[in-house]
Write an enzyme that holds these catalytic residues in place. Structure first.
Site, PDB file in Angstrom:
ATOM      1  N   THR A 185       0.661  -1.372   0.064  1.00  0.00           N
ATOM      2  CA  THR A 185      -0.303  -0.059   0.070  1.00  0.00           C
ATOM      3  C   THR A 185       0.603   0.925   0.251  1.00  0.00           C
ATOM      4  O   THR A 185       1.896   1.598   0.968  1.00  0.00           O
ATOM      5  CB  THR A 185      -1.140  -0.136   1.602  1.00  0.00           C
ATOM      6  OG1 THR A 185      -1.773  -0.827   0.972  1.00  0.00           O
ATOM      7  CG2 THR A 185      -1.670   1.443   1.665  1.00  0.00           C
ATOM      8  N   GLY A 244     -12.796   0.957  -3.548  1.00  0.00           N
ATOM      9  CA  GLY A 244     -13.639   2.150  -3.202  1.00  0.00           C
ATOM     10  C   GLY A 244     -14.833   2.650  -3.812  1.00  0.00           C
ATOM     11  O   GLY A 244     -14.623   2.420  -5.310  1.00  0.00           O
ATOM     12  N   VAL A 250     -17.491   0.688  -3.841  1.00  0.00           N
ATOM     13  CA  VAL A 250     -18.182  -0.642  -4.090  1.00  0.00           C
ATOM     14  C   VAL A 250     -19.317  -1.289  -3.609  1.00  0.00           C
ATOM     15  O   VAL A 250     -19.115  -1.937  -2.884  1.00  0.00           O
ATOM     16  CB  VAL A 250     -17.435  -1.772  -5.046  1.00  0.00           C
ATOM     17  CG1 VAL A 250     -18.133  -3.180  -5.543  1.00  0.00           C
ATOM     18  CG2 VAL A 250     -16.426  -1.112  -5.475  1.00  0.00           C
ATOM     19  N   HIS A 288      -7.535   4.609  -0.860  1.00  0.00           N
ATOM     20  CA  HIS A 288      -7.576   4.246   0.310  1.00  0.00           C
ATOM     21  C   HIS A 288      -9.083   5.091   0.543  1.00  0.00           C
ATOM     22  O   HIS A 288      -9.634   5.018   2.428  1.00  0.00           O
ATOM     23  CB  HIS A 288      -6.927   4.948   1.349  1.00  0.00           C
ATOM     24  CG  HIS A 288      -6.145   4.261   2.557  1.00  0.00           C
ATOM     25  ND1 HIS A 288      -4.800   3.452   1.889  1.00  0.00           N
ATOM     26  CD2 HIS A 288      -6.337   3.675   3.212  1.00  0.00           C
ATOM     27  CE1 HIS A 288      -4.226   2.762   3.231  1.00  0.00           C
ATOM     28  NE2 HIS A 288      -5.779   3.132   4.316  1.00  0.00           N
TER      29      HIS A 288
END
Length: 384
Positions: free
Chosen positions: A161, A313, A315, A281
């Site tokens: 990440t 992100g 969904v 994020h």
């Protein structure tokens, strides 16, 4: 545990509402909130509404195949569980419960670096595919320790990440005075009268909740000590040199999470990265950033089919998954929805969340006239 909640849970929005009812406000907001004005959080969800379907019903698929192949492994549906920190705060043994639900649904699970259970404890469940999230720390040997543990525990992929090297300003948590483990003010305690099932289930777990992966042999394991050390671990100087270094350490798929720029997407391919997760994020870092879905088409074009591009992100519907696939995504990750599932029903709640996505994807594909994931294409959409 009673599953009467299923009679009220027909959508991810329903699961969110039930989770809000079940959790103390500081805990719910820890999952639901985002950075500053939460503009990017709202954009992530709203972006899907900018695209409309163009169905071809006369293609007439009697049955649909929702499976996808990702990094040589077959997933039963194009949705997997992304890394979410402290899932064990939402249900007893939250990470392993969610992982079992993912495996039962035939999909993948990614363990957060900030999980309540350790890398090794999750691996002991035997669930697969299992991925591991890592960060790059100032002390590179500490990063390498995470990588070596993931390799020793036979994880299938490593997820670096890249958008969390400075912590976002999550104002809901600040207003709530949120701490780990949570402490509650008198008003919180009064409000907790309606949260007794969560409190009773978690009463023995709360004192033990910690960042289990950060406990090194011979070091203090209490949360206060770990939190103080973690605050200074992240390295804002993360660079492509670190990606190259990790590529040399890890022989299995290496995936970058947090890519929003096509320039970085092309650079990732050149660096030998195996996959990209388009993500901001969940809006929890840079408020005002582009939505994940809006960033997706340019990144897909930049990658040009050389490596898989995944989306994370906003969904919240199976139709959202289908739209992302039409725009070139290979799979979607979910974060908050699986936390809602944990809060509502533990492992059964996560299983229900995944089943909601499965049924909605299947229905959407049938109405579009698509028999397989490979049939989904840009021509199935128009931007309003």
């Amino acid at each position: 545990m009673s599953e009467r909640w299923k009679k009220q849970a027909f959508s991810i929005a329903d699961m969110r509402r039930l989770a809000k009812r079940a959790l103390p406000r500081p805990v719910f907001d820890f999952a639901d909130g985002a950075a500053e004005d939460e503009v990017t959080l709202a954009r992530n969800e709203a972006a899907f509404g900018d695209w409309s379907f163009v169905p071809r019903p006369l293609d007439g698929p009697a049955t649909r195949d929702l499976s996808v192949e990702l990094f040589g492994q077959r997933l039963a549906l194009p949705v997997m569980i992304g890394p979410t920190g402290l899932s064990g705060l939402f249900a007893v043994d939250g990470e392993r419960a969610a992982a079992r639900a993912a495996a039962a649904a035939g999909t993948a699970f990614c363990l957060s670096h900030a999980s309540v259970c350790t890398i090794e404890q999750l691996a002991e469940t035997g669930i697969a595919p299992r991925w591991m999230q890592i960060f790059v720390y100032r002390e590179r040997a500490f990063t390498q320790w995470f990588v070596e543990r993931a390799a020793a525990s036979d994880y299938d992929a490593l997820v670096l990440t890249v958008d969390n090297q400075l912590l976002g300003n999550r104002e809901r948590d600040l207003r709530n005075g949120f701490t780990i483990p949570p402490t509650f003010s008198l008003p919180d305690m009064v409000a907790m009268l309606g949260k007794l099932p969560w409190l009773l289930a978690m009463r023995r777990e709360l004192p033990k909740i910690t960042f289990a992966n950060y406990i090194r042999p011979g070091e203090a394991a209490d949360l206060a000590s770990l939190s103080k050390r973690m605050a200074g671990l992240l390295d804002p100087g993360l660079s492509w040199r670190d990606v190259d270094w990790l590529r040399g350490l890890w022989t299995k798929p290496l995936i970058l999470k947090g890519i929003l720029s096509p320039i970085e997407a092309r650079r990732a391919v050149e660096a030998g990265v195996d996959g990209i997760i388009v993500s901001n994020h969940g809006g929890r870092q840079l408020d005002g950033a582009i939505s994940a879905l809006d960033a997706l088409p340019a990144i897909v074009e930049a990658v040009d089919g050389r490596i898989p591009v995944l989306l994370d992100g906003g969904v919240r519907r199976g139709g959202d998954v289908v739209k992302a696939l039409c725009l070139g995504a290979a799979c979607c990750l979910i974060g908050r929805p699986q936390l809602f599932g944990l809060a509502v029903g533990g492992e059964a709640g996560v299983a229900h969340v995944l089943d909601i996505y499965r049924r909605e994807i299947d229905r959407t594909m049938g109405l579009l006239g698509a028999a397989r994931i490979a049939d989904l294409e840009r021509g199935h959409l128009v931007k309003q």
